[in-house]
Motif scaffolding. Structure first.
Motif, PDB file in Angstrom:
ATOM      1  N   LYS A 195       0.835  -1.193   0.000  1.00  0.00           N
ATOM      2  CA  LYS A 195       0.000   0.000   0.000  1.00  0.00           C
ATOM      3  C   LYS A 195       0.870   1.243   0.000  1.00  0.00           C
ATOM      4  N   HIS A 196       0.539   2.200  -0.862  1.00  0.00           N
ATOM      5  CA  HIS A 196       1.242   3.466  -0.949  1.00  0.00           C
ATOM      6  C   HIS A 196       0.458   4.545  -0.209  1.00  0.00           C
ATOM      7  N   ASP A 197       1.110   5.667  -0.018  1.00  0.00           N
ATOM      8  CA  ASP A 197       0.446   6.805   0.612  1.00  0.00           C
ATOM      9  C   ASP A 197      -0.359   7.620  -0.398  1.00  0.00           C
ATOM     10  N   ASN A 198      -0.114   7.363  -1.678  1.00  0.00           N
ATOM     11  CA  ASN A 198      -0.769   8.120  -2.733  1.00  0.00           C
ATOM     12  C   ASN A 198      -1.546   7.188  -3.657  1.00  0.00           C
ATOM     13  N   PHE A 199      -2.392   7.781  -4.493  1.00  0.00           N
ATOM     14  CA  PHE A 199      -3.110   6.994  -5.491  1.00  0.00           C
ATOM     15  C   PHE A 199      -2.144   6.472  -6.546  1.00  0.00           C
ATOM     16  N   ILE A 200      -2.408   5.250  -6.993  1.00  0.00           N
ATOM     17  CA  ILE A 200      -1.590   4.605  -8.017  1.00  0.00           C
ATOM     18  C   ILE A 200      -2.412   4.590  -9.307  1.00  0.00           C
ATOM     19  N   VAL A 201      -1.952   5.316 -10.300  1.00  0.00           N
ATOM     20  CA  VAL A 201      -2.724   5.458 -11.528  1.00  0.00           C
ATOM     21  C   VAL A 201      -2.273   4.496 -12.625  1.00  0.00           C
ATOM     22  N   SER A 202      -1.119   3.854 -12.445  1.00  0.00           N
ATOM     23  CA  SER A 202      -0.616   2.934 -13.462  1.00  0.00           C
ATOM     24  C   SER A 202       0.362   1.956 -12.830  1.00  0.00           C
ATOM     25  N   CYS A 203       0.428   0.739 -13.372  1.00  0.00           N
ATOM     26  CA  CYS A 203       1.395  -0.249 -12.909  1.00  0.00           C
ATOM     27  C   CYS A 203       1.723  -1.197 -14.050  1.00  0.00           C
ATOM     28  N   LYS A 204       3.004  -1.556 -14.158  1.00  0.00           N
ATOM     29  CA  LYS A 204       3.449  -2.438 -15.236  1.00  0.00           C
ATOM     30  C   LYS A 204       4.560  -3.360 -14.733  1.00  0.00           C
ATOM     31  N   PHE A 205       4.549  -4.615 -15.212  1.00  0.00           N
ATOM     32  CA  PHE A 205       5.677  -5.517 -15.040  1.00  0.00           C
ATOM     33  C   PHE A 205       6.758  -5.166 -16.054  1.00  0.00           C
ATOM     34  N   SER A 206       8.001  -5.395 -15.701  1.00  0.00           N
ATOM     35  CA  SER A 206       9.078  -5.317 -16.683  1.00  0.00           C
ATOM     36  C   SER A 206       9.037  -6.578 -17.540  1.00  0.00           C
ATOM     37  N   PRO A 207       9.505  -6.520 -18.789  1.00  0.00           N
ATOM     38  CA  PRO A 207       9.466  -7.699 -19.657  1.00  0.00           C
ATOM     39  C   PRO A 207      10.174  -8.917 -19.081  1.00  0.00           C
ATOM     40  N   ASP A 208      11.237  -8.716 -18.294  1.00  0.00           N
ATOM     41  CA  ASP A 208      11.928  -9.861 -17.697  1.00  0.00           C
ATOM     42  C   ASP A 208      11.273 -10.334 -16.409  1.00  0.00           C
ATOM     43  N   GLY A 209      10.223  -9.656 -15.955  1.00  0.00           N
ATOM     44  CA  GLY A 209       9.495 -10.077 -14.774  1.00  0.00           C
ATOM     45  C   GLY A 209      10.162  -9.768 -13.456  1.00  0.00           C
ATOM     46  N   LYS A 210      11.246  -8.969 -13.452  1.00  0.00           N
ATOM     47  CA  LYS A 210      11.981  -8.694 -12.211  1.00  0.00           C
ATOM     48  C   LYS A 210      11.466  -7.477 -11.460  1.00  0.00           C
ATOM     49  N   ASP A 250      10.936  -0.451 -21.164  1.00  0.00           N
ATOM     50  CA  ASP A 250      11.369  -0.821 -22.507  1.00  0.00           C
ATOM     51  C   ASP A 250      11.625  -2.328 -22.544  1.00  0.00           C
ATOM     52  N   HIS A 251      11.975  -2.846 -23.733  1.00  0.00           N
ATOM     53  CA  HIS A 251      12.096  -4.296 -23.890  1.00  0.00           C
ATOM     54  C   HIS A 251      13.255  -4.869 -23.069  1.00  0.00           C
ATOM     55  N   ASP A 252      14.286  -4.094 -22.828  1.00  0.00           N
ATOM     56  CA  ASP A 252      15.434  -4.589 -22.068  1.00  0.00           C
ATOM     57  C   ASP A 252      15.248  -4.475 -20.570  1.00  0.00           C
ATOM     58  N   SER A 253      14.134  -3.935 -20.129  1.00  0.00           N
ATOM     59  CA  SER A 253      13.840  -3.753 -18.702  1.00  0.00           C
ATOM     60  C   SER A 253      14.862  -2.856 -18.002  1.00  0.00           C
ATOM     61  N   GLN A 254      15.487  -1.982 -18.761  1.00  0.00           N
ATOM     62  CA  GLN A 254      16.510  -1.101 -18.201  1.00  0.00           C
ATOM     63  C   GLN A 254      16.047   0.352 -18.102  1.00  0.00           C
ATOM     64  N   LYS A 255      15.030   0.709 -18.859  1.00  0.00           N
ATOM     65  CA  LYS A 255      14.555   2.091 -18.857  1.00  0.00           C
ATOM     66  C   LYS A 255      13.038   2.120 -18.675  1.00  0.00           C
ATOM     67  N   ASN A 295      11.706  -3.567 -29.913  1.00  0.00           N
ATOM     68  CA  ASN A 295      13.152  -3.356 -29.831  1.00  0.00           C
ATOM     69  C   ASN A 295      13.525  -2.183 -28.937  1.00  0.00           C
ATOM     70  N   GLY A 296      12.541  -1.433 -28.460  1.00  0.00           N
ATOM     71  CA  GLY A 296      12.811  -0.338 -27.535  1.00  0.00           C
ATOM     72  C   GLY A 296      13.323   0.935 -28.170  1.00  0.00           C
ATOM     73  N   HIS A 297      13.423   1.000 -29.502  1.00  0.00           N
ATOM     74  CA  HIS A 297      13.940   2.196 -30.163  1.00  0.00           C
ATOM     75  C   HIS A 297      12.895   3.297 -30.293  1.00  0.00           C
ATOM     76  N   PHE A 298      11.619   2.911 -30.304  1.00  0.00           N
ATOM     77  CA  PHE A 298      10.568   3.884 -30.554  1.00  0.00           C
ATOM     78  C   PHE A 298       9.537   3.853 -29.428  1.00  0.00           C
ATOM     79  N   LEU A 299       9.026   5.023 -29.132  1.00  0.00           N
ATOM     80  CA  LEU A 299       8.017   5.181 -28.086  1.00  0.00           C
ATOM     81  C   LEU A 299       6.812   5.894 -28.681  1.00  0.00           C
TER      82      LEU A 299
END
Length: 483
Positions: A195-210, A250-255, A295-299
């Protein structure tokens, strides 16, 4: 007992008429005269006769049964009974009705009691995950369209977004009760809750699941957690000047990319714990959502300004030329969501105009529009095999669209002819893309927009490295001359 002759009349006798018969009238009734005590004719309206007939008429099912029984002979034991009368039934299409204009098969999935806010494909496109404002997270069978599981214990407030790992083993859901909950997809067992102190408007897993990234409302920032034990890895406050609307890895789970109502885009590096890219005034209104290519090159970013933009975050070409592709004239209202196909051959978006748009990324134009929802489209998803599009709506339903044969639809063919488009296979990545038949550039006919962008990036790097070598050689020669 005397029998009546074939020519005898069966008309009723008129009392006191000495054998005279009453004339035949259709739509009349013989009624007794109250005053004279004699019979006389009184004509009734046809509507009254029809209503009287309808009251005595047998139901269709009983009439059929009596007609069948009348053909049976109870004494004929050895005879076979006649077969019941067959009535042709209209063929039922499994994938629901056909849109009269688009001819795209679809299936409506009902089961939520409030707005469906999030949807995803999972388990090799055979299952569907959804979250709703009815405080539930559901797992569906994509083929039968039925609910397989409700994940319990569920949130105590509307679900804003849900996400799933790439291996379809774990899911998470963020809700208005300021919590993020995780479950095991196969067993439905709860894994953890934070639980956070603020509202959570979005959540995502990284592609590697970490990792799990969440967008925080009041903090104007993001929080990155360990996906296994829910410990905090990074908590970045005041990343934006206003509240964050969406975030993704991104696809590499680094950014991590984050977008905000302050109209800016931020790219956060997980390893260096720093912002590596900022795009200000990316849109003219609040940015609603974002998604990376594989490939993470485009957003891609979607906005309330009714447009979508694709940014080359790998080369940074937007610094001089803005977005490499701006998608306009696809929605009549705010764009709420966007999602790339796995090979980035097309893009799908949902809007507050109740439509789902399919975009030709190479040409930057809308390819087709899916209509059918009766309220805002809140989220969209594309299957890995590119045959299905999933849309979630405020009308409490999801729609599963079959776009496998979209290029054979008459409207799409006519649209391509009107624009002079033809489909070509890219030499660089083997992706199909559209080109204008009037184009004279050989590169345009052979490579898609992504490969052309990469080619320009490589040529720029080659030119810069060549200039660096020339400068170093020049400095070496001058040094030798001085010696």
């Amino acid at each position: 007992m005397a029998s009546r002759g074939s020519g005898s009349s069966s008309s009723p006798k008129v009392p006191g008429g000495e054998g005279k018969t009453a004339p035949q009238y259709y739509g009349t009734w013989l009624l007794p005269s109250v005053t004279a005590g004699a019979w006389r004719l009184r004509r009734l309206p046809w509507a009254t006769v029809a209503r009287a007939y309808g009251r005595f008429k047998l139901p269709i099912s009983e009439a059929r049964q009596m007609r069948l029984l009348s053909t049976l002979d109870p004494l004929a034991v050895g005879k076979t009974s006649p077969q019941p009368e067959e009535h042709p039934m209209s063929e039922k299409l499994f994938w629901g009705d056909q849109e009269p204009l688009s001819k795209i098969p679809f299936k409506i999935m009902r089961g939520h009691e409030q707005m469906v806010s999030s949807c995803h494909f999972c388990v090799e496109d055979t299952k569907i995950l959804s979250g709703s404002y009815d405080c539930t997270v559901k797992l569906w069978d994509a083929v039968d369209g039925i609910v397989i599981r409700n994940f319990e214990p569920g949130p105590n407030a509307p679900v804003l977004e849900c996400s799933i790992t790439a291996d379809s083993k774990r899911i998470i859901a963020a809700s208005y009760d300021k919590t993020i909950r995780a479950w095991d997809l196969e067993t439905g067992k709860p894994l953890w809750k934070i639980k956070h102190d603020n509202f959570i408007v979005s959540c995502k897993f990284s592609p590697d699941g970490k990792y799990v990234v969440s967008a925080l409302d009041v903090d104007f920032g993001i929080c990155i957690m360990d996906a296994v034990n829910a410990t905090t890895v990074s908590h970045v406050k005041d990343l934006h000047k206003r509240f964050v609307t969406a975030c993704c890895f991104d696809h590499d789970s680094q950014k991590v990319a984050s977008v905000s109502s302050d109209r800016t885009i931020k790219i956060w590096d997980v390893m260096s714990q720093a912002t590596v890219l900022t795009i200000t005034k990316a849109h003219t209104n609040s940015i609603s959502n974002c998604c990376f290519t594989f490939n993470g090159h485009f957003l891609c970013t979607s906005s309330w300004d009714k447009t979508l933009k694709i940014w080359d975050v790998h080369t940074g070409e937007f610094r001089n030329h803005g977005a490499c592709v701006t998608l306009m004239q696809g929605h009549e209202g705010s764009v709420s969501s966007c999602h790339f196909a796995r090979d980035a051959s097309f893009l799908v978006s949902g809007g507050f105009d109740k439509t789902v748009a399919i975009w030709d990324v190479g040409e930057g134009c809308r390819k087709f529009s899916l209509k059918g929802h009766s309220d805002w489209v809140m989220d969209v998803a594309v299957s890995n095999n590119k045959k299905w599009i999933l849309s979630a709506s405020k009308d409490k339903t999801m729609r599963l669209w079959n776009i496998e044969e979209i290029d054979q639809i008459p409207l799409v063919i006519e649209y391509k002819k009107a624009r002079g488009l033809k489909v070509t296979q890219c030499e660089g990545c083997d992706r199909p893309f559209s080109t204008y038949e009037s184009d004279t550039s050989v590169e345009t006919f052979t490579k898609c927009v992504f490969c052309r962008m990469d080619a320009r990036h490589l040529s720029a790097d080659t030119a810069s490295s060549s200039s660096d070598r020339e400068d170093s050689l020049g400095n070496g020669e001058s040094k030798c001359k001085d010696d």
